[in-house]
Scaffold this motif. Structure first.
Motif, PDB file in Angstrom:
ATOM      1  N   ILE B 202      -5.814 -20.371 -29.465  1.00 12.73           N
ATOM      2  CA  ILE B 202      -6.304 -21.486 -28.644  1.00 12.73           C
ATOM      3  C   ILE B 202      -5.129 -22.223 -27.990  1.00 12.73           C
ATOM      4  N   LEU B 203      -4.062 -22.452 -28.748  1.00 13.12           N
ATOM      5  CA  LEU B 203      -2.900 -23.114 -28.141  1.00 13.12           C
ATOM      6  C   LEU B 203      -2.266 -22.216 -27.079  1.00 13.12           C
ATOM      7  N   GLY B 204      -2.182 -20.927 -27.379  1.00 12.86           N
ATOM      8  CA  GLY B 204      -1.635 -19.990 -26.391  1.00 12.86           C
ATOM      9  C   GLY B 204      -2.458 -20.011 -25.118  1.00 12.86           C
ATOM     10  N   MET B 205      -3.762 -19.989 -25.292  1.00 12.60           N
ATOM     11  CA  MET B 205      -4.662 -19.991 -24.138  1.00 12.60           C
ATOM     12  C   MET B 205      -4.554 -21.323 -23.386  1.00 12.60           C
ATOM     13  N   TYR B 206      -4.394 -22.405 -24.134  1.00 12.07           N
ATOM     14  CA  TYR B 206      -4.260 -23.736 -23.510  1.00 12.07           C
ATOM     15  C   TYR B 206      -3.038 -23.752 -22.584  1.00 12.07           C
ATOM     16  N   PHE B 207      -1.917 -23.213 -23.066  1.00 13.96           N
ATOM     17  CA  PHE B 207      -0.711 -23.238 -22.234  1.00 13.96           C
ATOM     18  C   PHE B 207      -0.823 -22.265 -21.068  1.00 13.96           C
ATOM     19  N   HIS B 208      -1.522 -21.161 -21.266  1.00 13.96           N
ATOM     20  CA  HIS B 208      -1.743 -20.229 -20.146  1.00 13.96           C
ATOM     21  C   HIS B 208      -2.615 -20.898 -19.076  1.00 13.96           C
TER      22      HIS B 208
END
Lengths: 247, 353
Positions: B202-208
């Motif tokens: 979720i954090l990875g996707m948030y930054f993407h």
């Protein structure tokens, strides 16, 4: 709670709100492109207009939950708006002013919020499951393959037990405080009233009782066909030998 | 065994969404394509999961039925994406676009990128290292765990484990069932999925997604993208200004649908609306794929929280108002109304039951 108090609670120390409002005013004065004005100026203005409208609040409160009204504020593009404004201002600056401005922005942004991991609800995880290690050890010991067991747990564990093991059932759970539970209340007392606890626990088919060792009188359980099953990290588990444990 | 489980998580949460994102790829050009693929693909899968899971829950079907139906849906989406990929490749070979000239990257940009990556990693590692005592997990993760072990959905109280009536409000937003699905297919414990795997995803996707938004917002100031990313990461790291901020939800309650709603669904919806308005402004027809994506994000929002049925429609209503007065056009508004039908149905079930 009304909309104003929810808003002030949401905005914390207020610094961030000041930055956001300043950024919005700056974009209103300088940004000429229509999409940018729509997203960063008009849309937030409309959202806030609705948010503070008492009629809208009343309607929301009746249809949904008043507690979650603050989530309307998630629609405000706060971080996006502040970030974009910083970049817009920075692109107009030259030389040393750029360095000063960016340093100032980072410092102010950090001051406006609060460091995430300094939140008192964060603590070092004891295992990959992020539940207290005592809960893991208790559940592993009490589990009976192929069936569920009913365990009265101390209040400090009730939120974690079923996150780790859903085959452990409990006579009361997270809402025991909210909706008074007699057994839960009796087990929370420092001085245990054992006969009453035994009666209530048997009414609710509890196979085990888990109690802090520091509590008084718990040794009396042995007089009521309970046996000491386990002692883990300052908690003692009593097994009710009158209960059925078969499959 | 663990390697296999991690590999399965990679397939389910990275490879499949990125592949499925190719269905919509004609809507987004080269920059930030991976970000677009990952986010749009996952949103599409969540949309499908919402329909499958809600229908199964109300028909009192087993969790296994949801797992097999959703896996079939994933396979169908992969085929659709591959078809779209092959079709596009054929068209591309006829009209090969000129590659964009590469520009040098200034030292300040490198420094911003390094600072951003350091903060992003610190956030992810911090989230894995620290446990957050949130009472709501006693509901959401317990219901996911209950689902995996009992094969039934929302018929057992997550707090105590005894049979109960269908919890309609929560059953309409079955994000925990998706967590249970990931757990069932990967073989990893629900709590590990919720506390270790989802923070990365979720954090990875948030930054993407932030990167995708930065590309759109800073179209004419691309060299400021690293700084924008750095500020976004700082905003999350110091985002604990209130217990109800979306940054708090993102870090502390990552495995709950509400965190996904506030930090992925709403910003992605804003991004889609932004792209659509660019077409309106240029007086060009909006590609139909944007309408499809809009529909997906509305459904995915419903998976995350029952409140989405109201929040997303309310947001589109306000956008429609602005569009009407600023652009004097009603065409996108009609599509906004159309995309509000699914959330309205879920809201209707909620209020009527």
């Amino acid at each position: 709670m009304n909309a104003v108090s929810l808003f002030s609670e949401y905005m914390g120390n207020g610094l961030l709100l000041i930055f956001y409002l300043a950024a919005t005013v700056y974009l209103y004065l300088t940004e000429t492109r229509r999409i940018y004005r729509l997203v960063f100026v008009y849309l937030p203005a409309l959202i806030l207009l609705f948010f503070f409208n008492p009629l809208f609040y009343q309607m929301f409160y009746q249809l949904l939950e008043g507690e979650i009204y603050y989530r309307i504020l998630w629609l405000l593009p706060v971080s996006m708006g502040i970030g974009f404004t910083v970049v817009s201002i920075l692109s107009r600056l030259q030389g040393i002013r750029r360095g000063i401005f960016i340093t100032l922005s980072i410092v102010l942004l950090s001051m406006g919020g609060s460091f995430m991991f300094s939140n008192p609800f964060f603590s070092k995880a004891e295992n990959p499951y992020h539940v207290p290690q005592t809960v893991v050890e208790l559940c592993d010991a009490l589990r009976v393959e192929g069936r569920e067991v009913m365990v009265a747990m101390p209040m400090e564990f009730v939120n974690y037990v079923r996150q780790y093991d859903a085959t452990i059932c409990m006579p009361y759970g997270r809402t025991a405080d909210l909706y008074y539970d007699e057994l839960g209340y009796l087990l929370e007392q420092e001085e245990l009233e054992v006969p009453e606890i035994v009666e209530k626990a048997r009414q609710r088919s509890c196979h085990y009782l888990v109690l802090a060792q520091s509590k008084k009188n718990h040794i009396e359980f042995l007089d009521y066909e309970y046996e000491t099953f386990l002692v883990v990290n300052g908690y003692v588990v009593y097994k009710d030998t009158t209960q059925y444990f078969g499959l | 065994m663990l390697v296999l489980q991690i590999f399965m998580v990679f397939i389910l949460l990275f490879a499949v969404p990125i592949l499925v994102g190719n269905i919509w790829v004609s809507t987004e050009k080269k920059p930030a394509r991976l970000s677009f693929l990952w986010v749009s693909g996952q949103v599409t899968l969540w949309a499908g999961f919402q329909i499958i899971a809600v229908v199964a829950i109300f028909l009192n079907k087993s969790f296994t039925t949801v797992c097999s139906s959703f896996t079939l849906f994933e396979v169908a989406m992969i085929f659709l994406a591959m078809g779209s990929l092959i079709g596009r490749r054929n068209r591309k070979s006829l009209h090969k676009p000129k590659p964009e000239p590469r520009q040098g990257v200034a030292l300040s940009e490198w420094l911003s990128w390094i600072a951003f990556w350091s903060l992003a990693f610190a956030l992810i590692l911090g989230r894995m290292y620290y446990a957050y005592a949130d009472g709501d997990n006693a509901y959401y993760l317990a219901i996911a765990n209950q689902t995996v072990s009992s094969n039934s959905m929302y018929r057992v109280s997550p707090y105590i484990g005894l049979a109960t009536g269908l919890d309609i409000r929560h059953a309409l937003a079955p994000f925990p069932i998706w967590v249970a699905y990931v757990s069932r297919l990967s073989g990893l414990h629900v709590a590990i999925i919720g506390q270790l795997v989802l923070p990365i995803v979720i954090l990875g996707m948030y930054f993407h997604l932030t990167y995708l938004i930065a590309h759109t917002l800073l179209e004419d100031k691309k060299n400021y993208i690293p700084l924008f990313m750095l500020l976004s990461a700082l905003f999350v790291l110091f985002g604990d200004f209130s217990f109800s901020s979306n940054a708090n939800f993102l870090i502390a309650r990552t495995s709950q649908g509400k965190a996904v709603l506030g930090n992925l669904i709403l910003p992605f919806l804003l991004w889609i609306v932004w792209k659509m308005l660019q077409y309106v402004q240029d007086k060009k027809a909006i590609p139909v794929t944007y309408y499809g994506l809009l529909q997906m994000v509305m459904l995915a929002g419903c998976l995350c929280s029952a409140l989405s049925c109201f929040l997303l429609v309310f947001f589109l209503g306000l956008v429609s108002l602005c569009v009407f007065f600023m652009y004097h056009t009603g065409k996108p508004i009609l599509w906004f109304v159309y995309s509000a039908i699914a959330p309205a149905i879920f809201a209707g079930i909620y209020f009527l039951s």
